[in-house]
Motif scaffolding. Structure first.
Motif: not given
Ligand SMILES: Cc1cc2nc3c(=O)[nH]c(=O)nc-3n(C[C@H](O)[C@H](O)[C@H](O)COP(=O)(O)OP(=O)(O)OC[C@H]3O[C@@H](n4cnc5c(N)ncnc54)[C@H](O)[C@@H]3O)c2cc1C
Lengths: 142, 588
Positions: B292, B295-297, B299-300, B448-451, B456
């Motif tokens: 997870d 993926q976050y890294r 994506r962002t 979920r992880i969102e910026q 975060v």
């Protein structure tokens, strides 16, 4: 290093059979009686095999399967007292064969303490130098 | 300063005399005086021997390591594709290389008898053992990217907040600089205190090794001391003269019972090294990042707020000290402990730092093996070392070697799983933090992880997959460890493909009891492996100082048995002589 049962037996045999014998002979010479100290050493060895089995059992309760020096010291004291009582007739009427009736607790204590201290010191280091594989074999050297 | 040992000796002799006089008097007919005399003499002689050994060790500690090779590491190692486009290395596509063919290609070819690939602590242990068993510096070559054997290791330690004055996680007798394990780091450290006149600290260490782990906290050496000791041993065995800076790409069998290794130093023309006996210890292949977070890294592109614990991430502590904030930690191993400790220290400067520890599930059931069980406190699995002590040598080691392959997985899971060291200070930190509320544990899995601006947002779900919590935090540190997948490794991945190597249950290199990769046998030629790349076999703690020493011993012993060039068996006499040479700091 931590011992296995076979390792305990072999190490005990090695230490008492070498350093133990030399020190005992020295005491035999001082006491002008070789038989009693040698007999005591022999009993310490034979009984020790039994004690080792007990220690091995107790070691099984320890997650790390180790046996700290502190436990060795406690073991030494318990073994020593037991040996003395057995040898001089505390359990049997006449004591063990080969032990002079005139043996004194002080003589026994000094002899026993010196043998233990020297073998303990050997166990902490010099043995690893003489047998570089010993520590990875649970104390077996044969 | 130099006279301190002598003062200590005099004190010791005085103590002896006192004991002599207060010893109980004889009982008339018994010659007790005699006995006390002799006992004292024996004690004093034994102590003199100990002191002289310690003095020699001390002398050794004063030796100066030779200056390091100043290596230009700025250039990156090429990948094999690029290398093969630029240089004539196509011959390394074949599984067996005729020796004449090597002479025809336009690459420099060198020869050695013994070749270590990796140049880390695993290589060091092997080379040290070889040197001690008689191999000379011109017979041995080491190929690796580091200028000291511990460079990579120290880099990983420092990033994960373990600095030179911090303590490692192995026992006193795990000595990468000494194949005998004695004198251990405890004796050496106690000795240092003794000659500085700090008797209390010396006694404290002696007590630790005497009573650990039951009545005292387990002794572990300071990493700086370990590095210094390795420097000395490296100088003694001539490590610098054997080292060829570079990265190995290919290992191939030759038609003359040897191996050809293709290697290159960044920015230079590749070279070939021929050797009959090869040892591979290339360590971890990379960092483990939870899917997870990965993926976050991706994506962002945010590798500033979401980091892996082994990455350089000092900015986080700096920012927290300056402005406070909340850190989310993943992972339950020793690195997580170290990071919490570091954050705890940062709280001294700024109490507005909070820690949220996210774990998948609570840890309450104790692990049991036979009659024993492992300690758990506040959901942390506690154990002095990364394996139970007897797995390094003793009961568990013997059991693990004997069990059926199918049972072994269970052993690995039980004995070798994720744990942290049982340290009073750490436990106190955890308990204080939990009580005061700046350290919290939360159980669940990340959904979920969102910026969001400077933060975060992490959404967590419970066991049934329902959303149950949402956290806004400043940083995430992934302390779940390092990666060691065979196929990710340039050298081993290829080796595996080419020679259809056997893998163990953990999909790592399968080695025999001598740590040999049997499929790679080439007539008299042998290839050995050590370290994490062999984890999953019959010996548990392969990735530890002790495990590396053990692997070195087994593999060199098997070479000696085979009659490999100039090696002699390390029997009692050779062992003692070599050990004395070690003490004196003279070359093997
Ligand atoms: C943070 C951390 C703390 C640890 N603490 C302890 C501890 O306290 N006690 C303990 O006993 N153990 C500890 N260990 C475990 C173990 O002792 C170390 O991992 C040790 O460094 C392993 O040695 P190694 O030779 O396998 O790998 P390394 O020392 O990492 O050396 C491998 C080297 O090979 C190089 N290499 C890779 N591929 C190639 C190639 N194709 N060609 C040439 N070179 C290559 C790498 O760049 C690296 O420099 C720790 C491990 C880590 C990660």
């Amino acid at each position: 290093m931590t011992p296995t049962l076979a390792g305990r037996w072999q190490t005990r045999l090695l230490l008492l059979g070498t350093a133990g014998v030399v020190i005992t002979l020295l005491f035999g010479w001082i006491f002008s009686d070789f038989r009693t100290p040698l007999a005591l050493l022999f009993y310490a060895l034979v009984l020790g095999f039994g004690w080792d089995a007990l220690y091995h059992l107790l070691q099984g309760f320890r997650w790390d399967g180790d046996w700290p020096p502190l436990f060795q010291l406690i073991g030494c004291l318990v073994e020593g007292v037991f040996l003395w009582i057995l040898a001089t007739g505390g359990f049997l009427r006449d004591g063990l064969p080969g032990i002079s009736p005139y043996v004194s607790a002080a003589r026994f204590a000094v002899h026993y303490a010196v043998v233990w201290t020297v073998t303990f010191a050997l166990l902490q280091g010099p043995l690893k130098v003489i047998f570089p594989r010993w520590r990875f074999r649970g104390g077996q050297w044969i | 300063m130099r006279s301190k040992p002598i003062i200590a000796l005099i004190l010791f002799a005085l103590a002896g005399i006192v004991v002599y006089f207060i010893a109980p008097p004889g009982r008339g007919d018994l010659d007790l005086d005699w006995m006390v005399d002799v006992a004292l003499i024996i004690f004093v002689v034994a102590m003199l021997i100990w002191f002289s050994i310690l003095l020699t060790v001390n002398r050794r500690n004063r030796l100066k390591p030779v200056p390091r090779i100043q290596d230009d590491n700025s250039a990156e190692a090429l990948d094999f594709q690029t290398l093969s486009m630029r240089y004539p290395v196509s011959i390394f596509e074949e599984r067996r290389i005729p020796i004449e063919a090597l002479e025809q290609i336009d690459l420099p070819v060198d020869e050695a008898v013994y070749l270590a690939i990796g140049g880390g602590l695993g290589s060091f242990a092997w080379v040290d053992y070889l040197r001690i068993c008689g191999a000379t510096t011109d017979q041995i070559v080491v190929i690796g990217p580091q200028s000291t054997p511990y460079e990579n290791y120290r880099w990983l330690c420092r990033n994960s907040q373990l600095f030179d004055e911090d303590r490692l996680r192995s026992d006193s007798g795990s000595t990468p600089d000494n194949i005998w394990g004695w004198p251990g780091y405890a004796v050496r450290e106690a000795w240092q205190y003794l000659i500085q006149g700090q008797l209390g600290r010396a006694a404290a260490i002696a007590w630790q090794v005497f009573a650990e782990p039951t009545l005292a906290e387990t002794y572990t050496p300071r990493s700086g001391d370990v590095f210094k000791s390795i420097d000395l041993e490296a100088a003694r065995i001539g490590w610098e003269t054997m080292l060829r800076p570079g990265f190995a790409y290919r290992v191939r069998k030759t038609d003359d019972d040897r191996y050809a290794v293709l290697y290159a130093h960044p920015g230079q023309r590749p070279r070939v090294m021929l050797a009959r006996y090869v040892h591979i210890a290339t360590g971890y292949s990379g960092m483990h990042i939870l899917p997870d977070l990965r993926q976050y890294r991706e994506r962002t592109g945010d590798t500033y707020r979401v980091v892996q614990a082994y990455e350089e991430h000092n900015h986080i502590y700096q920012q927290l000290v300056d402005g406070g904030g909340t850190v989310l930690i993943r992972g339950r191993g020793i690195v997580a402990s170290q990071i919490i400790q570091r954050l705890y220290e940062a709280r001294d400067e700024n109490p507005d730092i909070k820690i949220l520890h996210l774990m998948r599930e609570p840890q309450v059931d104790k692990r049991r093996m036979g009659r024993a069980q492992r300690l758990i406190e506040s959901h942390w699995q506690l154990q002095p070392f990364n394996w139970p002590k007897s797995a390094f040598g003793g009961q568990w080691q013997a059991r693990l070697a004997q069990v059926e392959d199918s049972e072994r997985a269970h052993f690995f899971d039980m004995l070798g799983g994720v744990t942290t060291a049982n340290r009073r200070a750490w436990r106190a930190t955890t308990n204080t933090g939990l009580r005061e509320g700046w350290y919290q544990m939360f159980f669940g899995s990340v959904m979920r992880i969102e910026q969001e601006n400077e933060r975060v947002i992490v959404t967590v779900g419970d066991k049934t997959g329902r959303e149950c919590a949402m956290f806004a935090i400043n940083y995430i540190i992934d302390a779940t460890g390092l990666e060691s997948k065979l196929d990710d490794d340039v050298l081993l991945g290829d080796l595996h493909d080419q020679y259809a190597l056997d893998l163990n249950r953990q999909q790592r290199l399968s080695v025999n009891d001598a740590f040999e990769i049997q499929r790679m046998r080439n007539g008299a030629g042998r290839i050995f492996a050590a370290g994490i790349i062999t984890a999953g076999g019959t010996y548990g703690p392969v990735d530890s100082f002790s495990g590396l020493l053990y692997a070195a011993q087994r593999s060199v012993d098997s070479l000696t048995e085979q009659g490999a060039t100039d090696l002699h068996n390390l029997d009692i006499l050779h062992s003692v002589i070599q050990w004395v040479r070690w003490c004196l700091g003279v070359q093997p």
